[in-house]
Design a protein around this motif. Structure first.
Motif, mmCIF file in Angstrom:
data_model
loop_
_atom_site.group_PDB
_atom_site.id
_atom_site.type_symbol
_atom_site.label_atom_id
_atom_site.label_comp_id
_atom_site.label_asym_id
_atom_site.label_seq_id
_atom_site.Cartn_x
_atom_site.Cartn_y
_atom_site.Cartn_z
ATOM 1 N N SER A 2 0.842 -1.198 0.000
ATOM 2 C CA SER A 2 0.000 0.000 0.000
ATOM 3 C C SER A 2 0.881 1.253 0.000
ATOM 4 O O SER A 2 2.074 1.207 0.298
ATOM 5 C CB SER A 2 -0.911 0.009 1.235
ATOM 6 O OG SER A 2 -0.145 0.277 2.392
ATOM 7 N N ASN A 3 0.263 2.387 -0.335
ATOM 8 C CA ASN A 3 0.975 3.657 -0.320
ATOM 9 C C ASN A 3 1.496 3.970 1.083
ATOM 10 O O ASN A 3 2.593 4.498 1.246
ATOM 11 C CB ASN A 3 0.067 4.799 -0.797
ATOM 12 C CG ASN A 3 -0.111 4.781 -2.294
ATOM 13 O OD1 ASN A 3 0.659 4.142 -3.011
ATOM 14 N ND2 ASN A 3 -1.117 5.484 -2.769
ATOM 15 N N LYS A 4 0.675 3.640 2.073
ATOM 16 C CA LYS A 4 1.067 3.906 3.459
ATOM 17 C C LYS A 4 2.303 3.085 3.834
ATOM 18 O O LYS A 4 3.234 3.588 4.454
ATOM 19 C CB LYS A 4 -0.100 3.574 4.391
ATOM 20 C CG LYS A 4 0.076 4.057 5.797
ATOM 21 C CD LYS A 4 -1.191 3.824 6.591
ATOM 22 C CE LYS A 4 -1.143 4.541 7.915
ATOM 23 N NZ LYS A 4 -2.372 4.384 8.675
ATOM 24 N N MET A 7 5.335 4.543 2.143
ATOM 25 C CA MET A 7 5.773 5.769 2.796
ATOM 26 C C MET A 7 6.535 5.455 4.085
ATOM 27 O O MET A 7 7.549 6.081 4.386
ATOM 28 C CB MET A 7 4.588 6.687 3.082
ATOM 29 C CG MET A 7 4.088 7.375 1.827
ATOM 30 S SD MET A 7 2.675 8.484 2.019
ATOM 31 C CE MET A 7 2.790 9.134 3.627
#
Length: 138
Positions: A2-4, A7
């Protein structure tokens, strides 16, 4: 992923890189300290190096810089003292090496006598030394 998660991994990599760079700077500073400072300021920074007894002015106890500055490490003053921009009255005339100038003469040939590359290398050494002094604070 996921993007999270991506990051978080990127942030961890960034922090890891910063910590690694900081340790490299401290290691360089420790080497500079042993080579250029310990003979007067002592191995532990308390101002009692092998040459201290022969000096007319006792070298500073570098372990109390923060304490003597209200609990805050005086980074700018330390940098300016090391590189020679801040005259230290206790040192008397500039017979004591001005490390900025000395490092410049030492590093210029390896930097191809390029002023910008030389200045960068000099600043790296001086910042490393300041980083190491920060670790010595009581």
């Amino acid at each position: 992923m996921s993007n999270k998660q991506a990051m978080v991994l990127a942030l961890l990599a960034l922090v890891s890189g910063v910590v690694e760079a900081q340790q490299k700077s401290i290691d360089l500073g420790r080497q500079e300290y042993v080579t250029h400072c310990a003979s007067c300021h002592g191995d532990d920074g308390r101002g009692v190096g092998a040459k201290a007894a022969g000096l007319s002015v006792k070298p500073a106890n570098l372990r109390v810089l923060s304490r003597n500055n209200g609990g805050s490490f005086p980074l700018i003053r330390v940098l300016e003292t090391i590189d020679g921009r801040l005259e230290v009255l206790a040192h008397g005339p500039r017979d004591m090496p001005v490390w900025g100038t000395r490092f410049t003469h030492e590093l210029a040939p390896a930097a191809g006598n390029d002023p910008l590359r030389t200045e960068g290398a000099v600043r790296e050494r001086i910042i490393g030394l300041a980083d190491y002094l920060y670790t010595l604070q009581d």
